[in-house]
Motif scaffolding. Structure first.
Motif, PDB file in Angstrom:
ATOM      1  N   LEU A 180       0.833  -1.215   0.000  1.00 59.72           N
ATOM      2  CA  LEU A 180       0.000   0.000   0.000  1.00 59.72           C
ATOM      3  C   LEU A 180       0.858   1.253   0.000  1.00 59.72           C
ATOM      4  O   LEU A 180       0.450   2.298  -0.516  1.00 59.72           O
ATOM      5  CB  LEU A 180      -0.904   0.021   1.244  1.00 59.72           C
ATOM      6  N   PRO A 183       2.875   1.367  -4.169  1.00 64.65           N
ATOM      7  CA  PRO A 183       2.242   0.474  -5.145  1.00 64.65           C
ATOM      8  C   PRO A 183       2.772   0.591  -6.571  1.00 64.65           C
ATOM      9  O   PRO A 183       2.434  -0.221  -7.423  1.00 64.65           O
ATOM     10  CB  PRO A 183       0.771   0.897  -5.075  1.00 64.65           C
ATOM     11  N   LYS A 212       0.558   6.061  -2.883  1.00 73.38           N
ATOM     12  CA  LYS A 212      -0.049   5.242  -1.844  1.00 73.38           C
ATOM     13  C   LYS A 212      -1.429   4.777  -2.295  1.00 73.38           C
ATOM     14  O   LYS A 212      -2.046   5.385  -3.165  1.00 73.38           O
ATOM     15  CB  LYS A 212      -0.172   6.025  -0.528  1.00 73.38           C
ATOM     16  N   THR A 214      -5.330   3.082  -0.771  1.00 69.90           N
ATOM     17  CA  THR A 214      -6.170   2.603   0.319  1.00 69.90           C
ATOM     18  C   THR A 214      -6.392   1.118   0.078  1.00 69.90           C
ATOM     19  O   THR A 214      -6.145   0.602  -1.019  1.00 69.90           O
ATOM     20  CB  THR A 214      -7.521   3.331   0.339  1.00 69.90           C
ATOM     21  N   CYS A 215      -6.883   0.433   1.088  1.00 69.82           N
ATOM     22  CA  CYS A 215      -7.114  -1.003   0.929  1.00 69.82           C
ATOM     23  C   CYS A 215      -8.165  -1.267  -0.149  1.00 69.82           C
ATOM     24  O   CYS A 215      -8.065  -2.218  -0.915  1.00 69.82           O
ATOM     25  CB  CYS A 215      -7.553  -1.603   2.261  1.00 69.82           C
ATOM     26  N   ALA A 218      -6.676  -0.947  -3.515  1.00 69.60           N
ATOM     27  CA  ALA A 218      -5.743  -2.043  -3.806  1.00 69.60           C
ATOM     28  C   ALA A 218      -6.424  -3.209  -4.514  1.00 69.60           C
ATOM     29  O   ALA A 218      -5.784  -3.949  -5.266  1.00 69.60           O
ATOM     30  CB  ALA A 218      -5.092  -2.524  -2.512  1.00 69.60           C
ATOM     31  N   CYS A 232      -5.616  -5.859   4.358  1.00 68.18           N
ATOM     32  CA  CYS A 232      -4.457  -4.969   4.445  1.00 68.18           C
ATOM     33  C   CYS A 232      -3.992  -4.843   5.894  1.00 68.18           C
ATOM     34  O   CYS A 232      -4.820  -4.725   6.805  1.00 68.18           O
ATOM     35  CB  CYS A 232      -4.799  -3.592   3.893  1.00 68.18           C
ATOM     36  N   GLY A 236       1.378  -1.962   5.683  1.00 69.10           N
ATOM     37  CA  GLY A 236       1.234  -1.781   4.234  1.00 69.10           C
ATOM     38  C   GLY A 236       1.139  -3.060   3.442  1.00 69.10           C
ATOM     39  O   GLY A 236       0.858  -3.039   2.242  1.00 69.10           O
ATOM     40  N   ILE A 238      -0.296  -6.354   1.793  1.00 70.98           N
ATOM     41  CA  ILE A 238      -1.615  -6.741   1.266  1.00 70.98           C
ATOM     42  C   ILE A 238      -1.627  -8.262   1.206  1.00 70.98           C
ATOM     43  O   ILE A 238      -0.868  -8.862   0.439  1.00 70.98           O
ATOM     44  CB  ILE A 238      -1.861  -6.154  -0.132  1.00 70.98           C
TER      45      ILE A 238
END
Length: 241
Positions: A180, A183, A212, A214-215, A218, A232, A236, A238
């Motif tokens: 995260l 990325p 960056k 957010t979940c 992602a 997440c 960071g 995933i």
């Protein structure tokens, strides 16, 4: 005139038409007037699906209907259709691939125009839940050592020093992943398909042009295997659970 559109289903597929599973192209000709479920997928606790109503010869033309976000994917939900294409004279399923990268093409005609929709999905069953051939990298460097071990990180994309030691992975196999916090840069872990399973890193679909994520964002860039969801962590990472 041919119009081509693509659809990527970012959720586990729970059902596909039995003839699609056979892998051979076919047309929907019968039973006339019947509703055939082409594909069904699930996100969280809700289902979505694609139906085709087979034409009744010259009396009634075919219809392609997509329903999204229902508790049960059934004909009772037809009035809740998010997409409805009418006037279809014929529809064929072709170019089916359920091994390398699960997908198929849906070819249909309306009057003199021909349309093609391609459906691609990274999940199909518990046995075939990852895209084979995706996220597998092999180093061809000669004379490499194998000082790293399976499941050991060989590249830290989030560090300024992004040195790549993946040539030292056993057999030169490694799997990419992202964080995260960075990325746009790929990290990597030693091993063949070391992603997508429970408590493993989420598999990489593509990198993001962001600093960056957010979940929730992602989910557009990574995926997990059948029955698991993207989670997440505070650091960071995933992962799949």
């Amino acid at each position: 005139m041919i119009e081509i559109r693509g659809n990527i289903i970012l959720a586990p597929v729970t059902e596909v038409h039995p003839l699609i599973k056979e892998g051979k192209s076919f047309s929907f000709d019968s039973p006339v007037g019947s509703y055939q479920k082409i594909i069904e997928w699930k996100k969280a606790n809700l289902y979505s699906c694609l139906f085709y109503k087979v034409p009744i010869r010259n009396e009634q033309l075919g219809e392609l209907i997509q329903i999204e976000g229902v508790k049960v994917c059934s004909l009772r939900n037809l009035k809740k259709a998010s997409l409805k294409i009418e006037g279809i004279t014929s529809l064929k399923i072709q170019d089916i691939d359920l091994i390398k990268k699960p997908r198929f093409k849906l070819r249909y005609n309306i009057e003199e125009k021909e349309f093609i929709k391609e459906y691609t999905f990274p999940f199909f069953s518990r046995e075939n839940s990852l895209w084979a051939g995706i996220n597998i990298y092999e180093s061809t460097a000669l004379g490499r050592d194998t000082s790293l071990v399976k499941e050991q990180v060989c590249r830290y994309g989030c560090k300024e020093d992004r040195s790549n030691n993946c040539q030292s992975c056993p057999s030169g196999h490694w799997t990419p992943f992202i964080s995260l916090k960075c990325p746009a840069s790929v990290s990597a872990i030693c091993g063949l398909r070391e992603c997508g399973g429970r408590e493993q890193k989420a598999c990489l679909r593509m990198t993001a042009l962001k600093s960056k994520l957010t979940c929730e964002e992602a989910r557009n860039y990574v995926y997990c295997s059948y029955g698991l969801d993207v989670n997440c962590l505070n650091n960071g990472d995933i992962i799949c659970r």
